[in-house]
Scaffold this motif. Structure first.
Motif, PDB file in Angstrom:
ATOM      1  N   ASN A 138       0.682   7.250  14.174  1.00  0.00           N
ATOM      2  CA  ASN A 138      -0.743   7.100  13.925  1.00  0.00           C
ATOM      3  C   ASN A 138      -1.032   6.511  12.551  1.00  0.00           C
ATOM      4  N   VAL A 139      -0.274   6.913  11.535  1.00  0.00           N
ATOM      5  CA  VAL A 139      -0.488   6.338  10.210  1.00  0.00           C
ATOM      6  C   VAL A 139      -0.070   4.872  10.196  1.00  0.00           C
ATOM      7  N   TYR A 140       1.061   4.570  10.834  1.00  0.00           N
ATOM      8  CA  TYR A 140       1.506   3.168  10.918  1.00  0.00           C
ATOM      9  C   TYR A 140       0.464   2.313  11.646  1.00  0.00           C
ATOM     10  N   ALA A 141      -0.034   2.803  12.783  1.00  0.00           N
ATOM     11  CA  ALA A 141      -1.044   2.057  13.531  1.00  0.00           C
ATOM     12  C   ALA A 141      -2.328   1.924  12.717  1.00  0.00           C
ATOM     13  N   GLY A 142      -2.679   2.971  11.961  1.00  0.00           N
ATOM     14  CA  GLY A 142      -3.878   2.894  11.133  1.00  0.00           C
ATOM     15  C   GLY A 142      -3.754   1.842  10.044  1.00  0.00           C
ATOM     16  N   ILE A 143      -2.575   1.764   9.428  1.00  0.00           N
ATOM     17  CA  ILE A 143      -2.360   0.757   8.374  1.00  0.00           C
ATOM     18  C   ILE A 143      -2.429  -0.647   8.952  1.00  0.00           C
ATOM     19  N   ARG A 144      -1.731  -0.867  10.053  1.00  0.00           N
ATOM     20  CA  ARG A 144      -1.704  -2.196  10.645  1.00  0.00           C
ATOM     21  C   ARG A 144      -3.010  -2.553  11.364  1.00  0.00           C
ATOM     22  N   GLY A 145      -3.872  -1.552  11.561  1.00  0.00           N
ATOM     23  CA  GLY A 145      -5.156  -1.814  12.212  1.00  0.00           C
ATOM     24  C   GLY A 145      -6.283  -2.116  11.236  1.00  0.00           C
ATOM     25  N   VAL A 146      -6.002  -2.121   9.939  1.00  0.00           N
ATOM     26  CA  VAL A 146      -7.024  -2.440   8.947  1.00  0.00           C
ATOM     27  C   VAL A 146      -7.462  -3.893   9.109  1.00  0.00           C
ATOM     28  N   ASP A 147      -8.760  -4.115   9.077  1.00  0.00           N
ATOM     29  CA  ASP A 147      -9.315  -5.463   9.264  1.00  0.00           C
ATOM     30  C   ASP A 147      -8.787  -6.402   8.175  1.00  0.00           C
ATOM     31  N   GLU A 152      -8.862  -9.597   2.679  1.00  0.00           N
ATOM     32  CA  GLU A 152      -9.215 -10.859   2.027  1.00  0.00           C
ATOM     33  C   GLU A 152     -10.376 -10.672   1.059  1.00  0.00           C
ATOM     34  N   ALA A 153     -11.333  -9.821   1.435  1.00  0.00           N
ATOM     35  CA  ALA A 153     -12.462  -9.560   0.538  1.00  0.00           C
ATOM     36  C   ALA A 153     -11.976  -8.845  -0.725  1.00  0.00           C
ATOM     37  N   GLY A 154     -11.053  -7.914  -0.568  1.00  0.00           N
ATOM     38  CA  GLY A 154     -10.505  -7.224  -1.730  1.00  0.00           C
ATOM     39  C   GLY A 154      -9.768  -8.171  -2.650  1.00  0.00           C
ATOM     40  N   GLN A 155      -9.017  -9.094  -2.082  1.00  0.00           N
ATOM     41  CA  GLN A 155      -8.310 -10.080  -2.891  1.00  0.00           C
ATOM     42  C   GLN A 155      -9.294 -10.993  -3.630  1.00  0.00           C
ATOM     43  N   ALA A 156     -10.388 -11.332  -2.939  1.00  0.00           N
ATOM     44  CA  ALA A 156     -11.401 -12.182  -3.566  1.00  0.00           C
ATOM     45  C   ALA A 156     -12.069 -11.480  -4.741  1.00  0.00           C
ATOM     46  N   LEU A 157     -12.128 -10.138  -4.675  1.00  0.00           N
ATOM     47  CA  LEU A 157     -12.727  -9.359  -5.760  1.00  0.00           C
ATOM     48  C   LEU A 157     -11.735  -9.078  -6.888  1.00  0.00           C
ATOM     49  N   GLY A 158     -10.524  -9.567  -6.749  1.00  0.00           N
ATOM     50  CA  GLY A 158      -9.539  -9.441  -7.819  1.00  0.00           C
ATOM     51  C   GLY A 158      -8.625  -8.242  -7.718  1.00  0.00           C
ATOM     52  N   LEU A 159      -8.584  -7.585  -6.591  1.00  0.00           N
ATOM     53  CA  LEU A 159      -7.691  -6.439  -6.441  1.00  0.00           C
ATOM     54  C   LEU A 159      -6.251  -6.914  -6.280  1.00  0.00           C
ATOM     55  N   GLY A 160      -5.339  -6.270  -7.001  1.00  0.00           N
ATOM     56  CA  GLY A 160      -3.926  -6.564  -6.841  1.00  0.00           C
ATOM     57  C   GLY A 160      -3.356  -5.843  -5.621  1.00  0.00           C
ATOM     58  N   ARG A 161      -2.031  -5.890  -5.484  1.00  0.00           N
ATOM     59  CA  ARG A 161      -1.400  -5.290  -4.299  1.00  0.00           C
ATOM     60  C   ARG A 161      -1.688  -3.795  -4.210  1.00  0.00           C
ATOM     61  N   TRP A 162      -1.462  -3.080  -5.303  1.00  0.00           N
ATOM     62  CA  TRP A 162      -1.674  -1.633  -5.258  1.00  0.00           C
ATOM     63  C   TRP A 162      -3.148  -1.274  -5.228  1.00  0.00           C
ATOM     64  N   GLY A 163      -3.979  -2.130  -5.789  1.00  0.00           N
ATOM     65  CA  GLY A 163      -5.421  -1.917  -5.666  1.00  0.00           C
ATOM     66  C   GLY A 163      -5.882  -2.047  -4.230  1.00  0.00           C
ATOM     67  N   LEU A 164      -5.338  -3.031  -3.512  1.00  0.00           N
ATOM     68  CA  LEU A 164      -5.660  -3.194  -2.097  1.00  0.00           C
ATOM     69  C   LEU A 164      -5.196  -1.988  -1.282  1.00  0.00           C
TER      70      LEU A 164
END
Length: 255
Positions: A138-147, A152-164
């Protein structure tokens, strides 16, 4: 019916079954040797509580579930994070977990006895194994099910890998994790029943095995009711956590 409190409406089904059970017992359709009457079960439960047998058994069983849930939860979530957040982790972990989860974990009891003996270790290991697989899936499916658009919006706002991971992926995977926790708790109680059949000298399962030897259907039903009550209580705890942690996620609650 809408004017009736919801908690009262939810008791209609169980109360109907209880009345039907009492009627069948009183009319002789159900013999005492087949299934004890509700009154007999209630007296047996009161006796077990008054002499301290049932509270002691519940404490031991709860301890086994808690330890198994902790070990299995940590293992399942850790593997899901590594596999879900990394393609390399998925390549190294997912196939192995998917293969192992198809093995009936109850069938591993003989191996657990050989490896771990007949003490507490095989009982806890059985619970941990069942819990770990549910949480992993369920956790694996939840992670891979994130839109992906949220990422992409988080990356556009300047979030790094761990921030995302912290602000986008993990919150998005939380509903799946809560579902996995509910399944894991149900599996933990099921595994406890099997685990306490391994040469147990205490616990609810031990009481059931003793009652079976003496054909005490009243004590067996008391133990089953305790299992059901503890499972219902655990589910209520998870529902409360969902309301607290998922306030940002409006869902359909029926009409």
């Amino acid at each position: 019916m809408r004017s009736v409190p919801r908690w009262l409406r939810r008791t209609v089904g169980p109360m109907t079954l209880l009345v039907l059970w009492q009627v069948l017992s009183a009319t002789g359709v159900l013999s005492p040797d087949t299934l004890a009457s509700p009154g007999t079960v209630a007296r047996a439960g009161a006796d077990l509580i008054s002499d301290g047998t049932l509270p002691s058994a519940m404490a031991i069983s709860l301890q086994r579930v808690a330890v198994g849930l902790l070990i299995g939860g940590v293992a399942g979530i850790a593997l899901a994070l590594v596999s879900g957040l990394s393609r390399l982790g998925e390549d190294l972990i997912d196939a192995t977990v998917q293969m192992l989860r198809t093995v009936p974990w109850v069938g591993l009891i003989p191996l657990f006895i050989i490896w771990l003996g007949i003490g507490e270790a095989p009982k806890v290991a059985l619970i941990a194994l069942g819990v770990a697989f549910h949480l992993y899936l369920n956790v694996y499916a939840g992670i891979r099910g994130v839109d992906a658009q949220l990422v992409e919006a988080g990356q556009a706002l300047g979030l790094g890998r761990w921030g995302l991971v912290r602000h986008v992926v993990l919150p998005g995977a939380l509903p799946g994790a809560m579902t996995g926790l509910r399944y894991s708790l149900a599996t933990a109680w099921l595994a406890l029943v099997f685990g306490e059949s391994i040469n147990a000298d205490a616990g609810i399962g031990f009481l059931m095995n003793q009652a079976r030897e003496f054909f005490r259907t009243d004590v067996i039903v008391v133990c089953l009711v305790v299992y059901a009550f503890l499972g219902l209580l655990a589910d209520a705890v998870v529902r409360t956590l969902e309301r607290l942690l998922l306030q940002w996620r409006p869902t359909f609650t029926g009409q």
